[in-house]
Design a protein around this motif. Structure first.
Motif, PDB file in Angstrom:
ATOM      1  N   THR A  82       5.209  18.352   0.525  1.00 45.01           N
ATOM      2  CA  THR A  82       5.406  19.785   0.277  1.00 45.01           C
ATOM      3  C   THR A  82       5.246  20.589   1.553  1.00 45.01           C
ATOM      4  OG1 THR A  82       4.564  19.514  -1.977  1.00 45.01           O
ATOM      5  CG2 THR A  82       4.634  21.746  -1.095  1.00 45.01           C
ATOM      6  N   ALA A  83       4.199  20.303   2.313  1.00 48.88           N
ATOM      7  CA  ALA A  83       3.967  21.036   3.557  1.00 48.88           C
ATOM      8  C   ALA A  83       5.076  20.772   4.571  1.00 48.88           C
ATOM      9  CB  ALA A  83       2.607  20.646   4.137  1.00 48.88           C
ATOM     10  N   ALA A  84       5.525  19.529   4.657  1.00 45.20           N
ATOM     11  CA  ALA A  84       6.598  19.209   5.600  1.00 45.20           C
ATOM     12  C   ALA A  84       7.906  19.902   5.216  1.00 45.20           C
ATOM     13  CB  ALA A  84       6.800  17.694   5.656  1.00 45.20           C
ATOM     14  N   ALA A  85       8.194  19.960   3.921  1.00 48.51           N
ATOM     15  CA  ALA A  85       9.420  20.630   3.479  1.00 48.51           C
ATOM     16  C   ALA A  85       9.379  22.126   3.796  1.00 48.51           C
ATOM     17  CB  ALA A  85       9.619  20.413   1.986  1.00 48.51           C
ATOM     18  N   MET A  86       8.225  22.768   3.577  1.00 49.59           N
ATOM     19  CA  MET A  86       8.118  24.202   3.859  1.00 49.59           C
ATOM     20  C   MET A  86       8.169  24.481   5.358  1.00 49.59           C
ATOM     21  SD  MET A  86       8.093  25.510   0.897  1.00 49.59           S
ATOM     22  CE  MET A  86       9.126  24.111   0.410  1.00 49.59           C
ATOM     23  N   ALA A  87       7.540  23.630   6.165  1.00 48.21           N
ATOM     24  CA  ALA A  87       7.591  23.816   7.610  1.00 48.21           C
ATOM     25  C   ALA A  87       8.999  23.615   8.149  1.00 48.21           C
ATOM     26  CB  ALA A  87       6.616  22.844   8.291  1.00 48.21           C
ATOM     27  N   TYR A 100      -5.830  16.684  -7.686  1.00 51.25           N
ATOM     28  CA  TYR A 100      -5.672  15.282  -8.082  1.00 51.25           C
ATOM     29  C   TYR A 100      -5.672  14.327  -6.890  1.00 51.25           C
ATOM     30  CZ  TYR A 100      -4.510  16.751 -12.826  1.00 51.25           C
ATOM     31  OH  TYR A 100      -4.558  17.278 -14.099  1.00 51.25           O
ATOM     32  N   ARG A 101      -5.987  14.853  -5.694  1.00 49.93           N
ATOM     33  CA  ARG A 101      -6.010  14.044  -4.469  1.00 49.93           C
ATOM     34  C   ARG A 101      -4.674  13.340  -4.241  1.00 49.93           C
ATOM     35  NH1 ARG A 101     -10.338  12.700  -7.327  1.00 49.93           N
ATOM     36  NH2 ARG A 101      -9.607  10.571  -7.623  1.00 49.93           N
ATOM     37  N   ALA A 102      -3.597  14.063  -4.492  1.00 53.30           N
ATOM     38  CA  ALA A 102      -2.246  13.538  -4.264  1.00 53.30           C
ATOM     39  C   ALA A 102      -1.796  13.965  -2.871  1.00 53.30           C
ATOM     40  CB  ALA A 102      -1.292  14.054  -5.338  1.00 53.30           C
ATOM     41  N   TYR A 103      -2.310  13.299  -1.867  1.00 53.23           N
ATOM     42  CA  TYR A 103      -2.105  13.737  -0.496  1.00 53.23           C
ATOM     43  C   TYR A 103      -0.698  13.439   0.014  1.00 53.23           C
ATOM     44  CZ  TYR A 103      -7.146  14.170  -0.771  1.00 53.23           C
ATOM     45  OH  TYR A 103      -8.418  14.529  -1.158  1.00 53.23           O
ATOM     46  N   VAL A 104      -0.047  12.436  -0.523  1.00 49.52           N
ATOM     47  CA  VAL A 104       1.347  12.189  -0.146  1.00 49.52           C
ATOM     48  C   VAL A 104       2.225  13.334  -0.638  1.00 49.52           C
ATOM     49  CG1 VAL A 104       3.323  10.660  -0.464  1.00 49.52           C
ATOM     50  CG2 VAL A 104       1.048   9.687  -0.095  1.00 49.52           C
ATOM     51  N   LEU A 138       0.831  -1.202   0.000  1.00 53.25           N
ATOM     52  CA  LEU A 138       0.000   0.000   0.000  1.00 53.25           C
ATOM     53  C   LEU A 138       0.869   1.258   0.000  1.00 53.25           C
ATOM     54  CD1 LEU A 138      -2.814   1.254   0.176  1.00 53.25           C
ATOM     55  CD2 LEU A 138      -2.647   1.102   2.671  1.00 53.25           C
ATOM     56  N   VAL A 139       1.933   1.235   0.787  1.00 59.17           N
ATOM     57  CA  VAL A 139       2.841   2.385   0.832  1.00 59.17           C
ATOM     58  C   VAL A 139       3.497   2.610  -0.527  1.00 59.17           C
ATOM     59  CG1 VAL A 139       4.988   3.235   1.863  1.00 59.17           C
ATOM     60  CG2 VAL A 139       3.251   2.167   3.307  1.00 59.17           C
ATOM     61  N   TYR A 140       3.737   1.551  -1.269  1.00 58.34           N
ATOM     62  CA  TYR A 140       4.349   1.674  -2.590  1.00 58.34           C
ATOM     63  C   TYR A 140       3.333   2.110  -3.641  1.00 58.34           C
ATOM     64  CZ  TYR A 140       6.100   0.137  -7.109  1.00 58.34           C
ATOM     65  OH  TYR A 140       6.458   0.074  -8.436  1.00 58.34           O
ATOM     66  N   LEU A 141       2.120   1.561  -3.568  1.00 62.40           N
ATOM     67  CA  LEU A 141       1.148   1.809  -4.622  1.00 62.40           C
ATOM     68  C   LEU A 141       0.530   3.201  -4.533  1.00 62.40           C
ATOM     69  CD1 LEU A 141      -0.746  -1.604  -4.877  1.00 62.40           C
ATOM     70  CD2 LEU A 141       0.971  -0.658  -6.432  1.00 62.40           C
ATOM     71  N   ARG A 142       0.342   3.727  -3.332  1.00 63.52           N
ATOM     72  CA  ARG A 142      -0.328   5.013  -3.213  1.00 63.52           C
ATOM     73  C   ARG A 142       0.484   6.143  -3.857  1.00 63.52           C
ATOM     74  NH1 ARG A 142      -4.544   6.952  -0.280  1.00 63.52           N
ATOM     75  NH2 ARG A 142      -4.548   9.200   0.071  1.00 63.52           N
ATOM     76  N   ALA A 149       2.476  27.328  -3.992  1.00 62.12           N
ATOM     77  CA  ALA A 149       1.016  27.436  -4.017  1.00 62.12           C
ATOM     78  C   ALA A 149       0.402  26.597  -5.137  1.00 62.12           C
ATOM     79  CB  ALA A 149       0.618  28.902  -4.171  1.00 62.12           C
ATOM     80  N   LEU A 150       1.000  26.640  -6.318  1.00 63.61           N
ATOM     81  CA  LEU A 150       0.475  25.837  -7.424  1.00 63.61           C
ATOM     82  C   LEU A 150       0.629  24.346  -7.157  1.00 63.61           C
ATOM     83  CD1 LEU A 150       1.668  27.873 -10.553  1.00 63.61           C
ATOM     84  CD2 LEU A 150      -0.656  27.661  -9.671  1.00 63.61           C
ATOM     85  N   SER A 151       1.710  23.952  -6.487  1.00 58.51           N
ATOM     86  CA  SER A 151       1.886  22.539  -6.139  1.00 58.51           C
ATOM     87  C   SER A 151       0.799  22.079  -5.185  1.00 58.51           C
ATOM     88  CB  SER A 151       3.268  22.327  -5.512  1.00 58.51           C
ATOM     89  OG  SER A 151       4.301  22.670  -6.412  1.00 58.51           O
ATOM     90  N   VAL A 152       0.461  22.915  -4.207  1.00 63.14           N
ATOM     91  CA  VAL A 152      -0.620  22.572  -3.281  1.00 63.14           C
ATOM     92  C   VAL A 152      -1.954  22.476  -4.026  1.00 63.14           C
ATOM     93  CG1 VAL A 152      -1.939  23.422  -1.304  1.00 63.14           C
ATOM     94  CG2 VAL A 152       0.554  23.545  -1.283  1.00 63.14           C
TER      95      VAL A 152
END
Length: 249
Positions: free
Chosen positions: A178-183, A169-173, A4-8, A160-163
């Motif tokens: 992206t959010a973790a890198a900015m934080a 596209y529901r690409a939550y990973v 699942l971790v690989y496929l998502r 912003a465009l990446s978010v």
């Protein structure tokens, strides 16, 4: 669990990069005029800044300092996102713009991508200006010296465009990365750029909410249509007398 971790992430990459790859395969570079123009502008500014006249041109056309008068700041603002960033090489900025703008141009549309980029660039600069004003009066926000640092580059627009496209596209990973890198950047390097990137995260989410709401079709009523005001005149009964029509000579 491992599968699942690989496929998502793989499924998310297919959803995000599949449409632009198909557009590139069928229509070639003609499918990405906006991304090519924006990336070429970043590359051009990055090249000419190494010459004396070119550096003067970049600084006086696209160079944004928050200490500038507001009128001059607004005049330079649209091109500031294509000017070289002080902490990012020109080739890195060019690659970011080419990839992210290309994905958004296919997934979001050319007009929406450009409007979102211009709005994010302006609002992040306004947020930085507010931070500096707060810092000068309340000892909060950012130091006053940040007002004299070059505030250019496409990084906030790219974030912003990446978010936006990740939510689309529901690409939550991808969104979490992206959010973790900015934080992490804001914690490790607590400078003006790091704070602007956090603002860009929020603006990307806001742009998705506004953009998707404006494009969602409203459901049409399925019941019988209501009669117009005043009611519909009923046909006369079969035995009722009809008005006599006068004959004309």
């Amino acid at each position: 669990m491992v599968r699942l971790v690989y496929l998502r992430p793989r499924a998310e990459l297919i959803r995000v990069f599949g449409p632009p790859w198909e557009a590139l395969r069928t229509r070639k570079l003609a499918a990405f005029p906006l991304a090519l123009i924006c990336a070429a502008t970043v590359a051009l500014f990055g090249l000419i800044q190494h010459t004396g006249p070119g550096l003067w041109l970049v600084q006086h056309v696209a160079g944004v300092y928050l200490a500038l008068p507001l009128g001059l700041l607004l005049l330079r603002l649209p091109l500031s996102m294509f000017a070289p960033a002080p902490d990012l090489p020109a080739w890195g900025a060019t690659t970011q713009v080419l990839v992210v703008f290309g994905i958004c141009e296919i997934g979001l549309g050319r007009a929406r991508t450009l409007i979102t980029a211009l709005c994010v660039n302006g609002l992040t600069t306004l947020a930085a200006w507010i931070m500096i004003v707060i810092g000068s009066h309340l000892a909060l926000g950012t130091p006053q010296i940040d007002a004299y640092e070059l505030d250019t580059g496409p990084s906030t627009v790219v974030v912003a465009l990446s978010v936006y496209v990740a939510l689309r596209y529901r690409a939550y990973v991808l969104l979490c990365l992206t959010a973790a890198a900015m934080a992490t950047e804001a914690l490790v390097l607590p400078n003006l750029a790091g704070r602007e990137h956090l603002v860009a995260l929020a603006l990307g989410t806001l742009a998705f909410a506004v953009g998707e709401r404006s494009t969602t079709p409203r459901p049409r009523p399925t019941g019988p249509a209501a009669p117009p005001t005043g009611g519909t005149p009923r046909p006369p009964a079969s035995g009722a007398a009809r008005p006599r029509q006068e004959s004309r000579p």
